[in-house]
Motif scaffolding. Structure first.
Motif, PDB file in Angstrom:
ATOM      1  N   TRP A 202       0.454  -1.081   0.350  1.00 36.42           N
ATOM      2  CA  TRP A 202       0.281   0.264   0.086  1.00 36.42           C
ATOM      3  C   TRP A 202       0.414   0.771  -0.069  1.00 36.42           C
ATOM      4  N   HIS A 203       1.641   1.167   0.561  1.00 42.17           N
ATOM      5  CA  HIS A 203       3.140   2.402   0.608  1.00 42.17           C
ATOM      6  C   HIS A 203       3.163   2.967  -0.836  1.00 42.17           C
ATOM      7  N   GLY A 204       3.275   2.339  -1.802  1.00 44.78           N
ATOM      8  CA  GLY A 204       3.607   2.160  -3.401  1.00 44.78           C
ATOM      9  C   GLY A 204       1.723   3.294  -3.971  1.00 44.78           C
ATOM     10  N   LEU A 205       0.963   3.575  -2.821  1.00 49.09           N
ATOM     11  CA  LEU A 205       0.411   5.162  -3.075  1.00 49.09           C
ATOM     12  C   LEU A 205       0.013   6.402  -2.251  1.00 49.09           C
ATOM     13  N   MET A 206       0.351   7.755  -2.864  1.00 51.59           N
ATOM     14  CA  MET A 206       0.301   8.219  -2.257  1.00 51.59           C
ATOM     15  C   MET A 206      -0.749   8.979  -1.800  1.00 51.59           C
ATOM     16  N   LYS A 207      -2.242   8.225  -1.435  1.00 51.19           N
ATOM     17  CA  LYS A 207      -3.607   8.041  -0.717  1.00 51.19           C
ATOM     18  C   LYS A 207      -3.051   7.635   0.738  1.00 51.19           C
ATOM     19  N   ASP A 208      -2.315   6.426   0.588  1.00 55.90           N
ATOM     20  CA  ASP A 208      -1.869   5.514   1.931  1.00 55.90           C
ATOM     21  C   ASP A 208      -1.211   6.046   2.783  1.00 55.90           C
TER      22      ASP A 208
END
Length: 465
Positions: A202-208
């Motif tokens: 999930w770290h690959g998504l800015m929102k997360d």
């Protein structure tokens, strides 16, 4: 805890050191019984470092009275893995109301930290959160406001400060060995195993995760703030996504189902990792989270190369970079002072003429294991007009260079011991480390420098308290 004074609070923050941890010895929190602890977020960091290790090492000082997560399968695995017999909750607020904890440990997605921190403080609990504190300036201000209203303790999980190698650097700087520090060059390298792991999750998504400016680099910015004993004042940055995400030659949903297993260098066979299979794969049905997501997914939107120039309130200038696809894992730093220079580094293979198994190094770190194997690492002290001096520092290859173990030992074994190098960290440290990353993101978007003072109501200080 009705007689917990401001002096006691400041003492507690001192003991909590490196901004972290599960509870304070009884004196620090004014308790004469075991500390009642709850954990929200049962991923690998939560159930191991902030879970099982505390259960095993400090059974006479604390007890877990509740676990919470949105995934019921991980909750049950966590209870078994941690070897605790406490209730589990899908609803965090229900847990607070039922078990009345003294301390809440937050190990959820970075983007949700603020919710549990603020609700925990409102409920009259002390809160310890894994780094980073949060992912943007709005949430940071909300946390600041909540902490001020609550009168409770909020601690951020910084542990790198506690490693002997990092402490030696602090000692040399604090003792004025190179005089006033004027500039710093700091380069961090994530290898293709560790770096890729962030883009699978999930770290690959800015929102997360707010990008690796926040999730990863907050460690590095906290070290800089601590070493320099000053707050950051202004940031200018560059960043791009050029290696992972849509830049990849092919893609799939996750590694297990991918048609490109034989040709993709980033293929990871999660079925060979028993712990990951039990904790994550076995519980995918509950929330749809894939631990082995494709590193080339189109949805990935964080940066994989980053560089920033940071101006500090004391006029020190820092040049920082983070690489996420290096052939080796390591870092190096140089401090330039009015009277000399310090050079330090760890795990740069050619510096020791050694070949390190990069995949094994990453696996050992992900296991969250604490080992006692001691090594010696050099750093170089130069003084103007004098020959350089090589200083050998006793260290270890485990838990952030030995920082994890020392942090826990300080908290639970030797809480009243002196802290001459200011390892202790609190909410200001957590906020300031995050704001450097927030400012970097904003700078990339606007192509302009960003003032730290414009982000929250905290005013950068030349000399940190």
């Amino acid at each position: 805890m009705t007689n917990f004074s401001r002096r006691d609070f400041l003492y507690a923050l001192g003991v909590l050191a490196a901004g972290t941890t599960v509870h304070m010895p009884s004196k620090a929190f004014g308790l004469t019984r075991k500390l009642r602890v709850t954990l929200v977020g049962t991923g690998v960091r939560g159930i191991s470092f902030w879970g099982r290790r505390l259960v095993e090492q400090y059974p006479d000082l604390l007890e877990f009275v509740g676990l919470s997560d949105i995934n019921p399968g991980r909750l049950e695995f966590a209870r078994e893995y941690m070897k605790v017999d406490c209730p589990v909750f899908l609803d965090f607020d229900e847990m607070l109301n039922q078990v009345k904890p003294d301390l809440i440990i937050v190990c959820t997605k970075d983007s949700s930290h603020h919710t549990f921190i603020i609700n925990g403080l409102k409920a009259g609990c002390d809160v310890l959160t894994e780094k980073p504190l949060t992912t943007d300036e709005v949430k940071a201000q909300a946390i600041l406001d909540a902490e001020r209203r609550s009168g409770k303790n909020l601690i951020v999980g910084f542990n790198y400060r506690w490693s002997p190698y990092m402490t030696k650097i602090k000692e040399l700087l604090q003792n004025g060995e190179i005089g006033e520090v004027t500039s710093v060059d700091f380069n961090w390298y994530l290898n293709v195993h560790h770096g890729a792991s962030y883009f699978r999750r999930w770290h690959g998504l800015m929102k997360d995760g707010g990008s690796l400016w926040i999730h990863k680099a907050t460690h590095h910015f906290d070290l800089l703030n601590w070493w320099l004993d000053s707050d950051p004042e202004e940031v200018f940055a560059y960043g791009a996504l050029e290696h992972y995400g849509s830049s990849g030659p092919f893609r799939g949903t996750n590694c297990r189902s991918c048609d490109h297993k034989t040709e993709c260098q980033y293929y990871w066979d999660i079925t060979k990792d028993k712990h990951a299979m039990q904790l994550y794969v076995a519980n995918e049905e509950h929330d749809g989270y894939w631990r082995d997501g494709c590193v080339y997914r189109h949805e990935i939107d964080i940066y994989d190369k980053m560089s920033a120039q940071i101006k500090y309130a004391n006029n020190t200038i820092v040049n920082y970079s983070l690489t996420t696809y290096s052939p080796f894992e390591g870092w190096r730093i140089a401090f330039n002072g009015q009277h000399g220079r310090i050079e330090a580094w760890l795990d740069i293979p050619w510096m020791k003429n050694e070949q390190l198994d990069q995949e094994s190094l990453h696996a050992a770190e992900m296991e969250q294991a604490t080992r006692d194997d001691m090594i010696h690492e050099p750093l170089v002290l130069y003084k103007n007009w004098n020959e350089y001096k090589i200083i050998q520092v006793g260290s270890e290859r485990s838990g952030h260079g030995g920082g994890d173990r020392r942090l826990h030992d300080k908290l639970f074994k030797n809480p009243e011991s002196a802290d001459p190098y200011k390892h202790s960290a609190g909410i200001r440290d957590g906020v300031m480390s995050v704001l450097v990353g927030v400012a970097a993101r904003k700078s990339i978007t606007t192509n302009a420098p960003v003032k730290i003072a414009t982000l929250t109501d905290l005013v950068p200080m030349v000399k940190r308290e």
